[in-house]
Design an enzyme around this catalytic site. Sequence first.
Site, mmCIF file in Angstrom:
data_model
loop_
_atom_site.group_PDB
_atom_site.id
_atom_site.type_symbol
_atom_site.label_atom_id
_atom_site.label_comp_id
_atom_site.label_asym_id
_atom_site.label_seq_id
_atom_site.Cartn_x
_atom_site.Cartn_y
_atom_site.Cartn_z
ATOM 1 N N CYS A 144 0.801 -1.229 0.000
ATOM 2 C CA CYS A 144 0.000 0.000 0.000
ATOM 3 C C CYS A 144 0.833 1.278 0.000
ATOM 4 O O CYS A 144 0.528 2.219 -0.739
ATOM 5 C CB CYS A 144 -0.991 -0.019 1.166
ATOM 6 N N HIS B 35 -2.773 1.304 6.821
ATOM 7 C CA HIS B 35 -3.020 1.328 5.382
ATOM 8 C C HIS B 35 -2.726 2.739 4.891
ATOM 9 O O HIS B 35 -2.944 3.720 5.614
ATOM 10 C CB HIS B 35 -4.460 0.934 5.072
ATOM 11 N N ASP C 5 -7.127 5.719 -3.557
ATOM 12 C CA ASP C 5 -6.406 4.551 -3.041
ATOM 13 C C ASP C 5 -6.023 3.655 -4.208
ATOM 14 O O ASP C 5 -6.873 2.997 -4.802
ATOM 15 C CB ASP C 5 -7.289 3.802 -2.043
ATOM 16 N N ASN D 55 -14.042 4.089 9.755
ATOM 17 C CA ASN D 55 -15.104 4.174 10.764
ATOM 18 C C ASN D 55 -16.008 2.941 10.821
ATOM 19 O O ASN D 55 -17.122 3.019 11.348
ATOM 20 C CB ASN D 55 -15.977 5.410 10.520
ATOM 21 N N ASP E 12 -17.231 -0.687 12.364
ATOM 22 C CA ASP E 12 -17.178 -1.342 13.669
ATOM 23 C C ASP E 12 -16.480 -2.686 13.520
ATOM 24 O O ASP E 12 -16.433 -3.258 12.425
ATOM 25 C CB ASP E 12 -18.584 -1.553 14.231
ATOM 26 N N GLU F 125 -14.437 9.581 18.467
ATOM 27 C CA GLU F 125 -14.986 8.281 18.834
ATOM 28 C C GLU F 125 -15.691 8.366 20.186
ATOM 29 O O GLU F 125 -15.181 8.976 21.127
ATOM 30 C CB GLU F 125 -13.874 7.223 18.901
ATOM 31 N N GLU G 225 -20.609 10.970 16.151
ATOM 32 C CA GLU G 225 -19.952 9.857 15.447
ATOM 33 C C GLU G 225 -20.927 8.715 15.228
ATOM 34 O O GLU G 225 -21.002 8.136 14.136
ATOM 35 C CB GLU G 225 -18.729 9.401 16.255
#
Length: 637
Positions: free
Chosen positions: A196, A255, A278, A318, A320, A366, A371
Amino acid sequence: MAQGLEVALTDLQSSRNNVRHRTEEISVDRLVVRRGQAFSITLYFKNRGFQPGMDSITFVTETGDAVYLESEPQRQEYVMNDYGFIYQGSKSWIRPCPWNYGQFEENVIDICLELLEKSLNFQIDPSTDCALRGSPVYISRVVCAMINSNDDNGVLNGNWSENYVDGVNPAEWTGSVAILKQWHAMGCQPVRYGQCWVFAAVMCTVMRCLGIPTRVITNFDSGHDTDRNLIIDEYYDNTGRILENMKKDTVWNFHVWDECWMARKDLPPGYGGWQVLDATPQETSNGLYCCGPASVKAIKEGEVDLNYDTPFAFSMVNADCMSWLVYGGKEQKLHRDTATVGNFISTKSIQSDERDDVTESYKYEEGSLQERQVFLKALQKLKAGRSPGPHQGDSNSFSSTSRRQNSPRSLDTPSLRPSDVIQVSLKFELLDPPNMGQDINFVLLAVNLSPQFKDLKLNLSAQSLLHDGSPLAPFWQDVAFITLFPEEEKTYPCKILYSQYSQYLSTDKLIRISALGEEKSSPEKILVNKIITLTFPGIMINVLGAALVNQPLTVQVVFSNPLSEPVEDCVLTLEGSGLFKKQQRVLIGVLKPHHKASITLKTVPFKSGQRQIQANLRSNKFKDIKGYKNVYVDTGV
């Protein structure tokens, strides 16, 4: 009637204009100008002179300011600076790795233009491709797809296998110029190999060379969500060992991607500015392996229906994380963590070697209400836009299927921690710095949070990880039995010998230690883990004397073997734009245990101003001991 003017010669005043436009490092023989700034040319006529008031000359030009940055310091950093840092390691040990972007080096602009002409877009429809090159949105997607080679003869082959015998270990690269020149010299065949940070660094070089402000971004604990449910599923066995899973959801230790600055006239107002791109080939977008541009503002606000690939970009920062215990053919949910993914999002500061944390550009704090609201908004938008089959022709999608979109795993609210149910807290703590070549000493801290007696059984394990989260085989295991009186705290000492981990390490030097605990009076399991990044001493570079353009300069490089065993096949590489015409390779051979060595070499700087030397030492035992030195080169006038 006066005879019409016939142009005999056009003087583009390339040398003079290029100095004014700060492109003289690219060329002085041909005109290279930047947007939004005047330039001068001179026309010579062969039949007669120009007569003011009688003759008129019409120029037809097409320009745009879609990538204009008002801040001069930002322009200097994100367009003009030809070196920088790419942040690696882990959130608890962030390491700056020096990189030579070299966008103004000889022939780089020609290689960048060649890259555009090798794209599938140009091959299929050259006229349309050229007509769209004024759009930074379009050109950034073309470049993004061409940096990897998954769809075409792009610049780099990706490799995460730990087997690099037919190419270069990605950890060894220190700059983009050698990669781009190798791609060109091999007839535009992909260079082996990249991961990456290499994809992102090479794209940064190309975009800066094309005049588009670009910076390299590192996201620690980066999510890779393959099924668009914004949940990263991780699976563990009853020893606490992390398992590979069929879904391929992973949390990358870090990353790296790019941000490019551009207007977004294709989006609602307010979503221009920094855009995520990316180039690492993870998922497809419109059938090609590219990602973005996705508005950073849209990511923060959960506007995942805006182009391009915003859902995937949102999940990287973001999503979970859901932990599962696999035992006896069944899966038991351990915990859903809402704060694991997306930490310490980093880039190099403007005109400084310091790290700039840009996390707040991507997400609200967070644990905050905002959020969670943004997360739920993004999830609802994804659910509303789902189709029953694979996504096709949707510029905002990536190829995957939603296998469990209706399963109980897609919960909108976090679950209660097992530690809250069992009322026991577990935490790993290192006793010494984790230096490569030394034993790893740590403790497992257990705290009874309740007024009741606790009887714990703990399965401990250690395994190496690749930086993309892929686990390797475990090499250390232990079982601990701990009894805790009410509100008592105990530590369980652990030691992993160098001889136990040395042969199992990956290039990334990451070790994940885990403990899976259970309490006799509760069916709940409690999981704790910690990622350890083993550290090396860096390379020291000394510049002996003043650095002057076109004058010999002596450079001393000091390095050492940090291990208590000899290392072989040692090779030192050095490079630096404006300082070395090409990458320097010095064969060192064998280094004895803990041996310190130095070499001196001479070079002749050929560009003035702030420069940087980048160095890397590799051997059969390690691949990426890095070092750098900033050097100011004076004109000597």
